[in-house]
Design an enzyme around this catalytic site. Structure first.
Site, PDB file in Angstrom:
ATOM      1  N   SER A 110       0.972  -1.272  -0.249  1.00  0.00           N
ATOM      2  CA  SER A 110       0.005  -0.022  -0.085  1.00  0.00           C
ATOM      3  C   SER A 110       0.832   1.468  -0.072  1.00  0.00           C
ATOM      4  CB  SER A 110      -0.798  -0.004   1.164  1.00  0.00           C
ATOM      5  OG  SER A 110      -1.896   1.059   1.257  1.00  0.00           O
ATOM      6  N   HIS A 117      -2.618   7.325  -4.461  1.00  0.00           N
ATOM      7  CA  HIS A 117      -2.768   6.309  -3.490  1.00  0.00           C
ATOM      8  C   HIS A 117      -2.770   4.743  -4.507  1.00  0.00           C
ATOM      9  CE1 HIS A 117      -5.730   3.140  -2.102  1.00  0.00           C
ATOM     10  NE2 HIS A 117      -4.902   3.032  -1.182  1.00  0.00           N
ATOM     11  N   GLY A 152      -4.721  -4.965  14.967  1.00  0.00           N
ATOM     12  CA  GLY A 152      -3.469  -4.880  15.563  1.00  0.00           C
ATOM     13  C   GLY A 152      -2.341  -4.767  14.775  1.00  0.00           C
ATOM     14  N   ARG A 159       0.663  -2.148  12.983  1.00  0.00           N
ATOM     15  CA  ARG A 159       1.488  -1.313  13.355  1.00  0.00           C
ATOM     16  C   ARG A 159       1.065   0.129  12.938  1.00  0.00           C
ATOM     17  NH1 ARG A 159       6.340   1.278  11.206  1.00  0.00           N
ATOM     18  NH2 ARG A 159       7.813   2.203  12.709  1.00  0.00           N
TER      19      ARG A 159
END
Length: 310
Positions: free
Chosen positions: A99, A113, A265, A267
Site C-alpha cells: 500500500s 494512492h 492490531g 503497526r
C-alpha cells in the site's frame, strides 16, 4: 466465493511479487525525487507476521511518500473483513499487500494512492477461501485534462487483457468507493478499485492484480514530470493543505485498509503513514467563482468518462 484450490506455492508467488513491487516503486520514486531516500523499518506483530515500512520525507519533489509491505496472520478475521461476508466470521486469516500514498510538495502534482492485496481465510476441514483486491486513484489539487486522460488510459490498459468490461466496472467501483458521503463529493478523479476477486481462478486473478501493480508507475510518473517544476505560491499551498483535509477525512472514516489495520492490531505508524504532514481545515470555505480552485470542483470532482474522446 470460489473454492479454487491454492497452496503455499501460490501464497509464496504473491509474496515475492509484492516484495519486488515495493522495491521497484521505491527505486523509481528515489530517482524521480533526486534528493532523499526511503527509510525502512521492519516490524513484527505479536499475533503473527509483520512487514517493512518505507517512508521518504522532505524530498525535492515528494513532501512525504510511504510504501508499506505487510504479511500478517490472525486467529480471527477482523469485523472490517467480514462485514460483507459474515459467513467467514471466526475464520483464521493471512493477509498480505503493498500500500502506498504519495504527497508531493508542488500543489500542481497530484497526491496518489495505490494498493494491491491478497487475503486467505481458513477453517479446519474445509478449503481456504481467498481473494485479491487493489487499485490506484489520483487526487489532484489543480486539474489538468491531459493528466486525467493519461491516468485513465493507463488504468484501462492495465485491465484490457482481462475482459471488455473490467476497466468500466473497476472505474465505477473506484468512483463509488472514494466518495466522501458527508461532503457529497469524490476524493479525486478516481482510477481503479476492486475487491473479492477470485471467480475466474487464481492465475487470472493474480495476473490482474499484478497488471494493476505494474501500471502504477507508468500512470503516475509522467504526471509528476510534467508538473513538478511549475511555479506556485502560498495561495496554491494553502489550497493544497485544505484539500488534503478531505484525504484525511476519507482515510479515517471510510478506508477499509485503515480500519482493517487498526482492528487487526497492525503497526499504527505504518497504518497512518498515509496521512499528509501538513493539513488545514477552514470553516464553511468555498472557492471564488472562475478560479482554478473552483474549476477543480466544477470539472474534475465530477465522475466522468475521461476516455470518451480518445
Amino acid at each position: 466465493m470460489s473454492d479454487n484450490h491454492i497452496d503455499n506455492t501460490h501464497i509464496e508467488q504473491v509474496r515475492n511479487y509484492l516484495l519486488t513491487l515495493q522495491d521497484t516503486i521505491c527505486a523509481a520514486l528515489e530517482q524521480a525525487d533526486g534528493k532523499q531516500r526511503f527509510r525502512e523499518d521492519s516490524w513484527s506483530r505479536d499475533e503473527g507476521g509483520g512487514g517493512r515500512s518505507r517512508v521518504m520525507e522532505n524530498g525535492a519533489v515528494f513532501e512525504k511518500a510511504g510504501i508499506n509491505f505487510s504479511h500478517v496472520y490472525g486467529a480471527r478475521l477482523p469485523p472490517s473483513a467480514t462485514a460483507s461476508r459474515p459467513e467467514l466470521a471466526g475464520r483464521s486469516f493471512q493477509a498480505m499487500g503493498v500500500s502506498l500514498v504519495i504527497h508531493p510538495h508542488n500543489p500542481y502534482v497530484p497526491t496518489t494512492h495505490a494498493n494491491v492485496r491478497f487475503f486467505v481465510a481458513e477453517k479446519p476441514g474445509v478449503d481456504p477461501v481467498w481473494w485479491f483486491g487493489g487499485g490506484f486513484d489520483l487526487t489532484p489539487y489543480y486539474g489538468f485534462t491531459e493528466d486525467a486522460v493519461h491516468w485513465h488510459r493507463l488504468a484501462r490498459e492495465a485491465c484490457t487483457p482481462f475482459g471488455e468490461l473490467v476497466y468500466t466496472n473497476y472505474k465505477k467501483w473506484c468512483d463509488d468507493y472514494f466518495y466522501l458521503k458527508h461532503r457529497d463529493e469524490p476524493r479525486g478523479i478516481g482510477g481503479l478499485f476492486f475487491d473479492d476477486l477470485n471467480e475466474n481462478g487464481f492465475e487470472y486473478s493474480c495476473a490482474l492484480m499484478i497488471s494493476v501493480g505494474n501500471h502504477f508507475l507508468p500512470a503516475y510518473l509522467p504526471i509528476v514530470e510534467r508538473r513538478k517544476d511549475l511555479d506556485y505560491g502560498e495561495q496554491q499551498k494553502e489550497f493544497q493543505r485544505y484539500r488534503r483535509g478531505r484525504y484525511v477525512e476519507f482515510n479515517l472514516v471510510y478506508d477499509r485498509g485503515t480500519l482493517f489495520g487498526l482492528q487487526s492490531g497492525g503497526r499504527t505508524e505504518a497504518i497512518l503513514m498515509s496521512l499528509p504532514p501538513q493539513v488545514s481545515w477552514r470553516y464553511d470555505w468555498h472557492p471564488e467563482p472562475g478560479t482554478p480552485e473552483a474549476e477543480l470542483y466544477e470539472v474534475f470532482l465530477k465522475p466522468r468518462d475521461w476516455l470518451a474522446d480518445s
